[in-house]
Design an enzyme around this catalytic site. Sequence first.
Site, PDB file in Angstrom:
ATOM      1  CE  LYS A  40      -3.929  -2.260   2.306  1.00  0.00           C
ATOM      2  NZ  LYS A  40      -4.922  -2.170   3.407  1.00  0.00           N
ATOM      3  CE1 TYR A  70      -9.463  -3.160   0.506  1.00  0.00           C
ATOM      4  CE2 TYR A  70      -8.531  -1.301  -0.668  1.00  0.00           C
ATOM      5  CZ  TYR A  70      -8.372  -2.413   0.150  1.00  0.00           C
ATOM      6  OH  TYR A  70      -7.119  -2.770   0.602  1.00  0.00           O
ATOM      7  CG  ASN A 106      -3.704  -2.253   6.942  1.00  0.00           C
ATOM      8  OD1 ASN A 106      -3.632  -1.911   5.766  1.00  0.00           O
ATOM      9  ND2 ASN A 106      -4.688  -3.009   7.398  1.00  0.00           N
ATOM     10  CG  HIS A 117      -5.350  -6.519  -0.287  1.00  0.00           C
ATOM     11  ND1 HIS A 117      -6.543  -6.698   0.360  1.00  0.00           N
ATOM     12  CD2 HIS A 117      -5.359  -7.374  -1.342  1.00  0.00           C
ATOM     13  CE1 HIS A 117      -7.255  -7.620  -0.301  1.00  0.00           C
ATOM     14  NE2 HIS A 117      -6.554  -8.035  -1.341  1.00  0.00           N
ATOM     15  CD  GLU A 126      -8.853  -9.409  -3.595  1.00  0.00           C
ATOM     16  OE1 GLU A 126      -9.532  -8.892  -2.702  1.00  0.00           O
ATOM     17  OE2 GLU A 126      -7.744  -9.955  -3.371  1.00  0.00           O
TER      18      GLU A 126
HETATM   19  P1  ATP Z   1      -6.998  -6.092   3.375  1.00  0.00           P
HETATM   20  O1  ATP Z   1      -8.346  -6.387   2.758  1.00  0.00           O
HETATM   21  O2  ATP Z   1      -6.471  -4.716   3.046  1.00  0.00           O
HETATM   22  O3  ATP Z   1      -6.016  -7.176   3.124  1.00  0.00           O
HETATM   23  P2  ATP Z   1      -7.928  -7.088   5.859  1.00  0.00           P
HETATM   24  O4  ATP Z   1      -8.528  -8.190   5.060  1.00  0.00           O
HETATM   25  O5  ATP Z   1      -7.009  -7.447   6.986  1.00  0.00           O
HETATM   26  O6  ATP Z   1      -7.146  -6.071   4.947  1.00  0.00           O
HETATM   27  P3  ATP Z   1     -10.513  -5.848   5.857  1.00  0.00           P
HETATM   28  O7  ATP Z   1     -11.486  -6.099   6.955  1.00  0.00           O
HETATM   29  O8  ATP Z   1     -10.722  -6.527   4.533  1.00  0.00           O
HETATM   30  O9  ATP Z   1      -9.064  -6.157   6.436  1.00  0.00           O
HETATM   31  O10 ATP Z   1     -10.430  -4.286   5.646  1.00  0.00           O
HETATM   32  C1  ATP Z   1      -9.877  -3.747   4.455  1.00  0.00           C
HETATM   33  C2  ATP Z   1      -9.017  -2.574   4.803  1.00  0.00           C
HETATM   34  O11 ATP Z   1      -9.853  -1.544   5.306  1.00  0.00           O
HETATM   35  C3  ATP Z   1      -8.002  -2.814   5.916  1.00  0.00           C
HETATM   36  O12 ATP Z   1      -6.780  -3.315   5.441  1.00  0.00           O
HETATM   37  C4  ATP Z   1      -7.823  -1.439   6.481  1.00  0.00           C
HETATM   38  O13 ATP Z   1      -6.883  -0.702   5.691  1.00  0.00           O
HETATM   39  C5  ATP Z   1      -9.189  -0.829   6.333  1.00  0.00           C
HETATM   40  N1  ATP Z   1      -9.948  -0.974   7.578  1.00  0.00           N
HETATM   41  C6  ATP Z   1     -10.525  -2.075   8.058  1.00  0.00           C
HETATM   42  N2  ATP Z   1     -11.133  -1.839   9.229  1.00  0.00           N
HETATM   43  C7  ATP Z   1     -10.937  -0.526   9.484  1.00  0.00           C
HETATM   44  C8  ATP Z   1     -11.313   0.348  10.524  1.00  0.00           C
HETATM   45  N3  ATP Z   1     -12.038  -0.103  11.559  1.00  0.00           N
HETATM   46  N4  ATP Z   1     -10.926   1.637  10.436  1.00  0.00           N
HETATM   47  C9  ATP Z   1     -10.208   2.079   9.392  1.00  0.00           C
HETATM   48  N5  ATP Z   1      -9.817   1.309   8.364  1.00  0.00           N
HETATM   49  C10 ATP Z   1     -10.171   0.009   8.410  1.00  0.00           C
HETATM   50 MG    MG Z   2      -9.747  -7.869   3.327  1.00  0.00          MG
END
Ligand code: ATP
Ligand code: MG
Length: 155
Positions: free
Chosen positions: A26, A66, A129, A132, A143
């Site tokens: 990211k 997303y 974070n 992804h 994806e």
């Molecule tokens: P990713 O899909 O990016 O691999 P993930 O699967 O661990 O991450 P998801 O629940 O799919 O997490 O959320 C997608 C992304 O949205 C997260 O990586 C994070 O950047 C953001 N995100 C998720 N939860 C929150 C939150 N509570 N507040 C802010 N951003 C969030």
């Molecule tokens: Mg995810």
Amino acid sequence: MERANSDNHALQKVTMALERTFSIIKPDATERNITGLVNAKIEEAGLRIIGQKRIHMTTEQASKFYDIHRDRPFYSDLVDFMTTGPVIVQILEGENAVSKYREVMGRTDPSEAAPGTIRAEFSKSIDANTVHGSDSLETAAIEIPQFFTDDEIVG
Ligand code: ATP
Ligand code: MG
């Protein structure tokens, strides 16, 4: 005969476990110039990068990617963040690649991520974070073609 059957079974399991998953490094990581450190963790885990490019995501690409989070409160911030700078999109291949890469990434919230994981070591916050990773084989299959054509997957 029994031996041959069990050998066949083992072979089938190994073949079936070779998976592909989709990875994004990211904008917080490209900004800090740590994409190599992130990929070192990925490669140390035995995952192979079989497709890779650096792109600047458009709002349209990020919104579509997303879309599953469209109704979550953080959706528009997330789409904005993903377009703030370049990202590396890549395809990882290896045994149990989907779950293995999720393990290497660590929990979504870096404060909950296990020591040694990418998010524990490099991430600043739950939104910035660093990486992804697809959450299932089915998601990976959706994806990957959003960012790669077949001839860009070079092994
Ligand atoms: P990713 O899909 O990016 O691999 P993930 O699967 O661990 O991450 P998801 O629940 O799919 O997490 O959320 C997608 C992304 O949205 C997260 O990586 C994070 O950047 C953001 N995100 C998720 N939860 C929150 C939150 N509570 N507040 C802010 N951003 C969030
Ligand atoms: Mg995810």
